[in-house]
Design an enzyme around this catalytic site. Structure first.
Site, PDB file in Angstrom:
ATOM      1  N   ASP A  22      -6.557   4.072  -5.209  1.00 11.31           N
ATOM      2  CA  ASP A  22      -7.262   3.963  -3.927  1.00 11.31           C
ATOM      3  C   ASP A  22      -7.946   5.320  -3.718  1.00 11.31           C
ATOM      4  O   ASP A  22      -8.255   6.006  -4.704  1.00 11.31           O
ATOM      5  CB  ASP A  22      -6.263   3.620  -2.808  1.00 11.31           C
ATOM      6  CG  ASP A  22      -6.966   3.206  -1.514  1.00 11.31           C
ATOM      7  OD1 ASP A  22      -7.569   2.127  -1.483  1.00 11.31           O
ATOM      8  OD2 ASP A  22      -6.944   3.976  -0.538  1.00 11.31           O
TER       9      ASP A  22
ATOM     10  N   LYS B  65       0.851  -1.191   0.000  1.00  9.77           N
ATOM     11  CA  LYS B  65       0.000   0.000   0.000  1.00  9.77           C
ATOM     12  C   LYS B  65       0.879   1.230   0.000  1.00  9.77           C
ATOM     13  O   LYS B  65       1.986   1.218   0.562  1.00  9.77           O
ATOM     14  CB  LYS B  65      -0.892   0.040   1.253  1.00  9.77           C
ATOM     15  CG  LYS B  65      -2.146   0.868   1.056  1.00  9.77           C
ATOM     16  CD  LYS B  65      -3.171   0.089   0.241  1.00  9.77           C
ATOM     17  CE  LYS B  65      -4.451   0.845   0.016  1.00  9.77           C
ATOM     18  NZ  LYS B  65      -5.481  -0.031  -0.537  1.00  9.77           N
TER      19      LYS B  65
HETATM   20  P1  NAD Z   1     -13.153   7.505  -3.664  1.00  5.54           P
HETATM   21  O1  NAD Z   1     -12.162   8.557  -3.376  1.00  5.54           O
HETATM   22  O2  NAD Z   1     -13.539   7.247  -5.070  1.00  5.54           O
HETATM   23  O3  NAD Z   1     -14.522   7.787  -2.853  1.00  5.54           O
HETATM   24  C1  NAD Z   1     -14.564   8.031  -1.489  1.00  5.54           C
HETATM   25  C2  NAD Z   1     -15.970   8.537  -1.153  1.00  5.54           C
HETATM   26  O4  NAD Z   1     -16.076   8.689   0.266  1.00  5.54           O
HETATM   27  C3  NAD Z   1     -16.296   9.918  -1.745  1.00  5.54           C
HETATM   28  O5  NAD Z   1     -17.663   9.936  -2.119  1.00  5.54           O
HETATM   29  C4  NAD Z   1     -16.090  10.861  -0.560  1.00  5.54           C
HETATM   30  O6  NAD Z   1     -16.840  12.058  -0.665  1.00  5.54           O
HETATM   31  C5  NAD Z   1     -16.593   9.975   0.570  1.00  5.54           C
HETATM   32  N1  NAD Z   1     -16.131  10.394   1.895  1.00  5.54           N
HETATM   33  C6  NAD Z   1     -14.895  10.790   2.272  1.00  5.54           C
HETATM   34  N2  NAD Z   1     -14.903  11.115   3.572  1.00  5.54           N
HETATM   35  C7  NAD Z   1     -16.160  10.911   4.029  1.00  5.54           C
HETATM   36  C8  NAD Z   1     -16.793  11.059   5.274  1.00  5.54           C
HETATM   37  N3  NAD Z   1     -16.133  11.511   6.320  1.00  5.54           N
HETATM   38  N4  NAD Z   1     -18.105  10.753   5.377  1.00  5.54           N
HETATM   39  C9  NAD Z   1     -18.792  10.318   4.283  1.00  5.54           C
HETATM   40  N5  NAD Z   1     -18.241  10.151   3.088  1.00  5.54           N
HETATM   41  C10 NAD Z   1     -16.951  10.450   2.953  1.00  5.54           C
HETATM   42  O7  NAD Z   1     -12.590   6.176  -2.970  1.00  5.54           O
HETATM   43  P2  NAD Z   1     -12.961   4.671  -3.297  1.00  5.54           P
HETATM   44  O8  NAD Z   1     -11.980   4.146  -4.257  1.00  5.54           O
HETATM   45  O9  NAD Z   1     -14.412   4.559  -3.570  1.00  5.54           O
HETATM   46  O10 NAD Z   1     -12.605   3.973  -1.897  1.00  5.54           O
HETATM   47  C11 NAD Z   1     -13.535   3.967  -0.814  1.00  5.54           C
HETATM   48  C12 NAD Z   1     -13.088   2.938   0.202  1.00  5.54           C
HETATM   49  O11 NAD Z   1     -13.009   1.652  -0.421  1.00  5.54           O
HETATM   50  C13 NAD Z   1     -11.703   3.172   0.808  1.00  5.54           C
HETATM   51  O12 NAD Z   1     -11.698   2.705   2.127  1.00  5.54           O
HETATM   52  C14 NAD Z   1     -10.800   2.301  -0.048  1.00  5.54           C
HETATM   53  O13 NAD Z   1      -9.601   1.940   0.619  1.00  5.54           O
HETATM   54  C15 NAD Z   1     -11.711   1.105  -0.236  1.00  5.54           C
HETATM   55  N6  NAD Z   1     -11.375   0.272  -1.376  1.00  5.54           N
HETATM   56  C16 NAD Z   1     -11.332   0.791  -2.644  1.00  5.54           C
HETATM   57  C17 NAD Z   1     -11.053  -0.059  -3.712  1.00  5.54           C
HETATM   58  C18 NAD Z   1     -11.071   0.438  -5.124  1.00  5.54           C
HETATM   59  O14 NAD Z   1     -10.970  -0.392  -6.040  1.00  5.54           O
HETATM   60  N7  NAD Z   1     -11.237   1.733  -5.381  1.00  5.54           N
HETATM   61  C19 NAD Z   1     -10.771  -1.403  -3.485  1.00  5.54           C
HETATM   62  C20 NAD Z   1     -10.840  -1.909  -2.173  1.00  5.54           C
HETATM   63  C21 NAD Z   1     -11.147  -1.050  -1.138  1.00  5.54           C
END
Ligand code: NAD
Length: 439
Positions: free
Chosen positions: A159, A119
Site C-alpha cells: 500500500d 489492512k
Molecule cells: P504510493 O506511495 O506509490 O504513491 C503515493 C503518491 O501520492 C506519491 O506520488 C506521493 O508523492 C503522493 N502524495 C502523498 N501525499 C500527497 C499529498 N498531500 N498531495 C499530493 N500527492 C501526495 O502509493 P500508491 O500505492 O500509489 O497508493 C495511492 C493510493 O491508492 C492510496 O490511497 C492507496 O491506499 C490506494 N490504493 C493503492 C493500491 C495499490 O495497489 N498500490 C490499491 C488500491 C488502492
C-alpha cells in the site's frame, strides 16, 4: 440525485471531522437503512472482527533502539481469508487502519472475490530510515503478525510507501519462520518469487477500465478528453500511462512536493522514464509549468483522479472542481462535505471501493496462481481483470438506477448486500434481520 431514504441514519451518526472510520460507519449505516435491512446488520459490519497492535523494536544505525507501533485490522472473514495492504506512514492510526479494512471487505464483495477485508500499517516515515532500518522494520513487523496472517487467514499486500521489495523481505521472513516457501502468504511480491504478471499495473489499469465505462455512460469521447491526477506513485503513474494510451490528454500530475502542468498534454512516457523507479519526483520534471495541488483540482479537465491520500476533496476543493468524472483511485479521498458538493454538481463519481479494486483483484489472481502453482500469461490476467471490473461497475450502476442514488451509496449497497447474503447463508443472521421493521 437524492439519497434514498437515508435521513434517519444521517441523524444518528455524525462524522466527527474527517475520521475515516466514522465516515465509513456512517456510510454503512445509511446503506443498511436504504436497503431496508434491520440495524442488526449495521452492528455486524461496523467493527473489525480482530484488531492487533504490535510494538516493533528496531536497532537504528546510530546504535539506539526505536520502538515503532504497527496495526493489523481484520474486518470480516465470511467470504474467505482477509486481504489488504500494509502502509508505512507517519499518520497511520487505529481508526484509519480499521476503515481501510472495511473498505477492503466492500471492495472484495463488489467484485465478487472470495476474500474479506484486512489492512495493516506502521507509524513511520520511511524516508527517514536507511535501507537496513527499513528491512529490519519490515521483517520484525511480519514476525509480530505471524500468529494471525497466512494464505488461509489474512494475506497482506503493498500500500502507501510499501512495494514489491518490501513484500520480498516480508515473505522471506515468514518463510524462514515456517521453514518452507508459502508464496500465497502475501501478494504484490516480486515476480521471480511468485508475484503475478500485471500486479504492479493492476490498480491503475482497473481505474482506467472504470473511467472508460463512465465515459461511455456520459457520451464522453476519451480521445478528445483531458485529465489531471493527484499522486504519481504506483496508482497515479499507472493511471496516467493507461489514460495516455487511450488518447486522453493528461495535462497535470502532482505529488507530495508539488505538481506540473502543460495545457497541451504531458508526455507521459517521457515523464515515467524521468521518474523511473522513484529516482525523481514528478514535480521536478522540467518540461512543464509548476502547479499546486489546490490549483490542479480546479483545472478545466474532463477527468480528475485523486490517487494519493485521504481527505483531499473537501468543502474547500470540491467547489472548484470542473471535471465531469471523478475517479477515486485513492482510498477515501473525499470527505462527506466534499461528497455532498460533488453530488450537487452532478459530477459522476467512481467511488474508491469500485474504482481502485483492480489491485485486490489481481492480488486475488496472484494468490490463485500461488495456490495452484501454475502461472498465467499477462494477457490472460488483464482480460480477467477487465471482466471483474466491468462486472463490479455494472452492478453498481444497476443499483444506482434502481435506488436513484449517488454512485458511492450504490457501491456500498452492492457490497453490503453481498455480505448480507453470505452472513445469512452461514446462519449469522436471521430472516428477521433482513427487514427494517420486523413484526
Ligand atoms: P504510493 O506511495 O506509490 O504513491 C503515493 C503518491 O501520492 C506519491 O506520488 C506521493 O508523492 C503522493 N502524495 C502523498 N501525499 C500527497 C499529498 N498531500 N498531495 C499530493 N500527492 C501526495 O502509493 P500508491 O500505492 O500509489 O497508493 C495511492 C493510493 O491508492 C492510496 O490511497 C492507496 O491506499 C490506494 N490504493 C493503492 C493500491 C495499490 O495497489 N498500490 C490499491 C488500491 C488502492
Amino acid at each position: 440525485m437524492k439519497k434514498h431514504n437515508c435521513d434517519k441514519a444521517e441523524a444518528d451518526i455524525t462524522t466527527q471531522g474527517h475520521n475515516p472510520y466514522e465516515i465509513v460507519k456512517k456510510l454503512i449505516k445509511e446503506s443498511v437503512y436504504s436497503l431496508e435491512l434491520h440495524e442488526n446488520i449495521y452492528y455486524m459490519l461496523e467493527k473489525p472482527m480482530r484488531m492487533l497492535e504490535v510494538s516493533i523494536p528496531v536497532r537504528m544505525d546510530d546504535g539506539n533502539l526505536r520502538n515503532f507501533t504497527g496495526y493489523r485490522s481484520q474486518h470480516i472473514d465470511i467470504l474467505g481469508p482477509t486481504k489488504g495492504g500494509i502502509r508505512f506512514h507517519p499518520k497511520v492510526n487505529v481508526d484509519e487502519v480499521k476503515a481501510l479494512s472495511i473498505w477492503m471487505s466492500l471492495k472484495a464483495a463488489i467484485i465478487d472475490l472470495p476474500f474479506g477485508g484486512g489492512k495493516g500499517g506502521v507509524i513511520v516515515d520511511p524516508e527517514q530510515l536507511s535501507e537496513r532500518e527499513l528491512e529490519t522494520l519490515s521483517r520484525t513487523f511480519v514476525r509480530k503478525l505471524t500468529p494471525i496472517i497466512g494464505p488461509q487467514k489474512d494475506i497482506p499486500a503493498p500500500d502507501v510507501n510499501t512495494d514489491p521489495e518490501i513484500m520480498g523481505w516480508m515473505i522471506d521472513e515468514f518463510d524462514q519462520l515456517r521453514g518452507y516457501n508459502i508464496p500465497g502468504m502475501l501478494t504484490g511480491k516480486p515476480i521471480i518469487i511468485g508475484g503475478s504478471l500485471g500486479r504492479l499495473e493492476a490498480t491503475g489499469r482497473g481505474v482506467v477500465f472504470t473511467i472508460r465505462e463512465a465515459a461511455k455512460k456520459l457520451g464522453l469521447d476519451l480521445t478528445q478528453a483531458t485529465a489531471a491526477i493527484q499522486g504519481f506513485g504506483n496508482v497515479g503513474s499507472m493511471t496516467a500511462k493507461f489514460l495516455y494510451e487511450l488518447g486522453v490528454k493528461v495535462v497535470s500530475v502532482t505529488d507530495a512536493r508539488g505538481g506540473i502542468h502543460n495545457e497541451e498534454g504531458l508526455d507521459i512516457p517521457d515523464l515515467l522514464e524521468f521518474v523511473g523507479d522513484k529516482e525523481n519526483y514528478a514535480s521536478d520534471y522540467s518540461k512543464a509549468n509548476s502547479i499546486t495541488n489546490e490549483e490542479m483540482f480546479g483545472l478545466p479537465v474532463d477527468i480528475l483522479v485523486p490517487a494519493a491520500i485521504e481527505n483531499q476533496i473537501t468543502k474547500e476543493t470540491a467547489p472548484t472542481i470542473q471535471a465531469k468524472i471523478l475517479a477515486e483511485a485513492a482510498n477515501g479521498p473525499t470527505t462527506p462535505e466534499g461528497d455532498k458538493i460533488l453530488e450537487e454538481k452532478n459530477i459522476f463519481v467512481i467511488p474508491d471501493i469500485l474504482c481502485n479494486a483492480g489491485g485486490v483483484t489481481v492480488s486475488y489472481f496472484e494468490w490463485v496462481q500461488n495456490t495452484m502453482n501454475y502461472y498465467w500469461k499477462e494477457e490472460e490476467i488483464n482480460q480477467k481483470l477487465e471482466e471483474k471490473m466491468l462486472f463490479g461497475f455494472d452492478k453498481v450502476l444497476e443499483m444506482r438506477e434502481e435506488k436513484k442514488c449517488h454512485m458511492r451509496d450504490a457501491a456500498y449497497m452492492v457490497g453490503i448486500n453481498h455480505l448480507v447474503k453470505a452472513m445469512h447463508a452461514r446462519g449469522w443472521i436471521k430472516d428477521s434481520d433482513l427487514n427494517q421493521n420486523p413484526e
